[in-house]
Design a protein around this motif. Structure first.
Motif, short mmCIF file in Angstrom:
data_model
loop_
_atom_site.label_atom_id
_atom_site.label_comp_id
_atom_site.label_asym_id
_atom_site.label_seq_id
_atom_site.Cartn_x
_atom_site.Cartn_y
_atom_site.Cartn_z
N LEU A 267 31.82 41.95 57.41
CA LEU A 267 31.21 43.06 58.16
C LEU A 267 31.20 44.37 57.37
CD1 LEU A 267 29.88 43.84 60.86
CD2 LEU A 267 32.14 44.50 61.68
N ASP A 268 32.32 44.70 56.75
CA ASP A 268 32.43 46.00 56.08
C ASP A 268 31.58 46.13 54.82
OD1 ASP A 268 34.18 46.77 58.01
OD2 ASP A 268 35.98 46.31 56.83
N TYR A 269 31.04 45.00 54.35
CA TYR A 269 30.25 45.05 53.12
C TYR A 269 28.76 45.21 53.38
CZ TYR A 269 34.66 43.17 51.49
OH TYR A 269 35.99 43.00 51.25
N THR B 239 22.68 45.93 40.83
CA THR B 239 22.86 44.49 40.60
C THR B 239 24.03 43.95 41.42
OG1 THR B 239 22.01 44.87 38.38
CG2 THR B 239 22.97 42.72 38.80
N LYS B 240 25.09 44.74 41.49
CA LYS B 240 26.25 44.33 42.31
C LYS B 240 25.81 44.11 43.76
CE LYS B 240 30.60 43.86 43.60
NZ LYS B 240 31.56 42.89 43.07
N ALA B 241 25.01 45.03 44.28
CA ALA B 241 24.55 44.90 45.68
C ALA B 241 23.64 43.68 45.84
CB ALA B 241 23.83 46.17 46.12
N GLN B 242 22.83 43.39 44.84
CA GLN B 242 21.98 42.19 44.92
C GLN B 242 22.83 40.91 44.95
OE1 GLN B 242 19.37 42.88 41.49
NE2 GLN B 242 17.65 43.02 42.90
N LEU C 193 32.36 47.63 48.00
CA LEU C 193 31.79 46.40 47.45
C LEU C 193 32.60 45.86 46.28
CD1 LEU C 193 27.91 46.85 47.46
CD2 LEU C 193 29.44 46.01 49.24
N ASN C 194 33.32 46.73 45.59
CA ASN C 194 34.10 46.27 44.44
C ASN C 194 35.26 45.36 44.83
OD1 ASN C 194 32.46 47.43 42.50
ND2 ASN C 194 33.43 49.43 42.80
N GLU C 195 35.62 45.35 46.12
CA GLU C 195 36.68 44.44 46.58
C GLU C 195 36.21 42.99 46.50
OE1 GLU C 195 37.45 45.39 50.61
OE2 GLU C 195 38.30 47.38 50.14
N LEU C 196 34.90 42.80 46.53
CA LEU C 196 34.36 41.45 46.62
C LEU C 196 34.10 40.90 45.22
CD1 LEU C 196 33.75 40.12 49.35
CD2 LEU C 196 31.35 40.72 49.03
N ASP C 197 34.69 39.73 44.94
CA ASP C 197 34.49 39.11 43.63
C ASP C 197 33.13 38.42 43.61
OD1 ASP C 197 34.63 37.91 41.21
OD2 ASP C 197 36.21 36.48 41.75
N THR C 198 32.24 38.91 42.74
CA THR C 198 30.91 38.30 42.66
C THR C 198 30.67 37.70 41.28
OG1 THR C 198 30.04 40.50 42.16
CG2 THR C 198 29.79 39.76 44.42
#
Lengths: 98, 474
Positions: free
Chosen positions: B299-301, B373-376, A43-48
């Motif tokens: 997909l991978d996330y 929070t990151k997952a949200q 998930l850290n690859e994704l800039d949020t």
């Protein structure tokens, strides 16, 4: 890098979750948690940056109802599934100090 | 006994006196006994089911048929039915009897449904193979060396093997759709909040929804129509209008459908499933629907996001099982904190404990922002990007699963491999949108393949309309 789950992390988490892990089961949970944390690292690859957290899925907002007392479960029913009970109460071990 | 595909076929024969409710119930009771080794049922309410059927036959005579008179149904062991046992296939709820009806059950009973028993599932609905049940695994009726899928494995096999006509399941990340796909039947996960969750044992409250396992689309539509809608006991349930889904499925309409190109190119996907997805795409074109490929590089996330959020919610939801007020309490402990620990450690199975621990970690001090929070936030990205596709298309087509029913024991050693079973199903769960799995073709071992269609929130009428144009369960 994913944080490493050690024996002391597991002890702390287990206490918070009111569970206990000993011996083989402790080694297994350490391995599994490290494995899973490595997997979710993706998930850290994704800039949020700037994305607001999504906290509610239902579109209902402030679904209020009148504050009326309704007896839908009797005390007898509520105690029916208790492993230990005493007339009107759930029985638990003593919680006040000696 | 005719192999009925829909409730309307059953009711037609009941009205024309070709069959009685008692005969129907006896037929299912005999099948349940003959196929007991499939391990689909945890309890069978034999006498009650017969006495209910007698009353239903009286009602038919007096012209007072309910919309579900003649329907014999099973409930996944996470759905409350008053004065009947329910325990989420977990030891921690040993001996527990529900003191009320789930709203969904109440509404089905009002239409004269006959509940024949409760069905095996993964403990607290956590699993993709029904191998996490305290009551043992369920066998797939097509090949008994293979899993049923999960977590609603007992529900899927009960319908597949004709042990009851239809079943309720629950879907948090694919728990209705994946076993439906492994068993060659129709599995509907409605929009989040479409059906009240009152009386559904909670796993992850921002994902959980009751769903149906049926032989026909028509039945899924009728059951949804009866169960859906406002409820005083669930403040999150949608107040939006409930469509007459059973009418919405006819006449057949034309739709615009997207398929996600990256999914079909994914190396994890089984060859036959890719082939059947491509066949279905051609069939949609032949029938004059519009179908186009789109990109969706997320997909991978999905599975990581799903596991972080659901385990966090589960760790909170499962805190209530403390051995004090109900369920199983450890013996011989005279101190409260140890009583909690011992009761929970003895009562929960390995996978449930693993998820509680992961959830406790992601919510713990110092890690909550980085994980929960990151997952949200990623959940919002996935939802928004999914809705962008659904702004241009009515539906998104994917396979339901990357493989067909696997062998018992094949994935039990590695939790991450088991979690990847949900790779195509969690998208709808993360976005809160409806999705349906329907049987389409077989693989080289003659195992059923399931395809999935997802649509916009509350579009179940159209979603079922499209699927109804293609489904003919065996």
């Amino acid at each position: 890098m994913a944080p490493v789950i050690t024996e002391s992390t597991v002890d702390k988490l287990a206490h918070l979750a009111r569970l206990s892990f000993e011996g083989e089961s402790k080694q297994k949970i350490i391995k599994d948690l490290n494995n899973i944390l490595g997997f979710v690292e993706k998930l850290n690859e994704l800039d949020t940056e700037g994305v607001p957290a999504l906290t509610h899925i239902s579109s209902e907002i402030n679904n209020l109802r009148e504050d009326k007392v309704i007896q839908n479960i009797t005390r007898e029913d509520a105690l029916k599934n208790a492993p230990k009970k005493d007339s009107f109460y759930f029985r638990v071990p003593k919680v006040i100090g000696e | 006994m005719t192999h009925y595909l829909s409730i309307s076929e059953i009711q037609k024969d009941l009205r024309e006196k070709r069959i009685t409710c008692v005969e129907l119930v006896n037929y299912f009771l005999t099948r349940i006994k003959e196929l007991k080794h499939l391990n689909a049922f945890l309890d069978v309410y034999e006498e009650e089911a017969i006495s209910h059927a007698k009353k239903s036959d009286e009602k038919i005579k007096n012209g007072q048929m309910g919309r579900l008179t003649g329907l014999v149904m099973g409930l996944k062991d996470v759905i409350c039915y008053k004065n009947h046992p329910v325990q989420a296939s977990s030891k921690i709820l040993n001996g527990f009897h529900s003191i009320y009806n789930a709203t969904a059950v109440e509404r089905l009973l009002n239409e004269d449904v006959n509940i024949i028993g409760r069905l095996n599932c993964d403990e607290f609905a956590m699993g993709a193979s029904n191998e996490n049940s305290a009551f043992g695994h369920v066998h797939n009726f097509v090949d008994e060396t293979r899993v049923s899928g999960g977590s609603s494995g007992g529900s899927a096999v009960a319908v597949q093997a004709n042990l009851c006509h239809a079943a309720l399941g629950s879907d948090t990340g694919g728990s209705v759709r994946q076993p439906a796909s492994f068993c060659g039947i129709v599995g509907l996960k409605p929009t989040y909040s479409r059906i009240s969750r009152y009386g559904l044992i909670a796993y992850a409250s921002s994902f959980d929804i009751i769903g149906t396992l049926t032989k026909s689309v028509e039945d899924a539509a009728l059951l949804l129509e009866i169960m859906a809608g406002k409820d005083e006991y669930d403040s999150t349930v949608s107040s939006s209008e409930v469509q007459q889904y059973s009418k919405e499925i006819l006449p057949a309409k034309k739709y615009k459908i997207a398929y996600i190109k990256d999914y079909l190119e994914n190396p994890a996907i089984n060859f036959s499933i890719r082939r059947e997805t491509e066949n279905f795409i051609s069939l949609l074109k032949d029938r004059k629907h519009t179908i186009e490929g789109v990109d969706f590089p997320f997909l991978d996330y999905m599975v990581p996001t799903y596991y972080l959020l659901t385990t966090a919610e589960a760790s909170a939801n499962l805190a209530r099982y403390d051995g004090l007020r109900y369920g199983q309490r450890a013996e011989g402990i005279h101190e409260l904190e140890n009583l909690y620990k011992k009761s929970r450690t003895e009562g929960f199975g390995e996978e449930v404990k693993r998820r509680i621990m992961l959830g406790t970690f992601v919510l713990s001090e110092g890690f909550q922002d980085a994980y929960f929070t990151k997952a949200q936030k990623v959940r919002r990205v996935i939802k928004d990007k999914t809705m962008e596709i659904l702004a241009d298309y009515d539906f998104i087509l994917t396979p339901t699963t990357p493989s067909t029913a696997f062998k018992l024991g094949e994935h039990t050693q590695d939790p991450v491999q088991m979690y990847l079973q949900d790779i195509f199903t969690v998208q709808a769960s993360l976005a809160g949108i409806p999705a349906v799995s329907f049987p389409f073709g077989k693989d080289d071992d003659n195992l059923p393949i399931g395809l999935q269609l997802m649509g916009r929130e509350f579009c179940e009428g159209d979603l079922l309309n499209l699927v109804n144009q293609f489904v003919n369960c065996p």
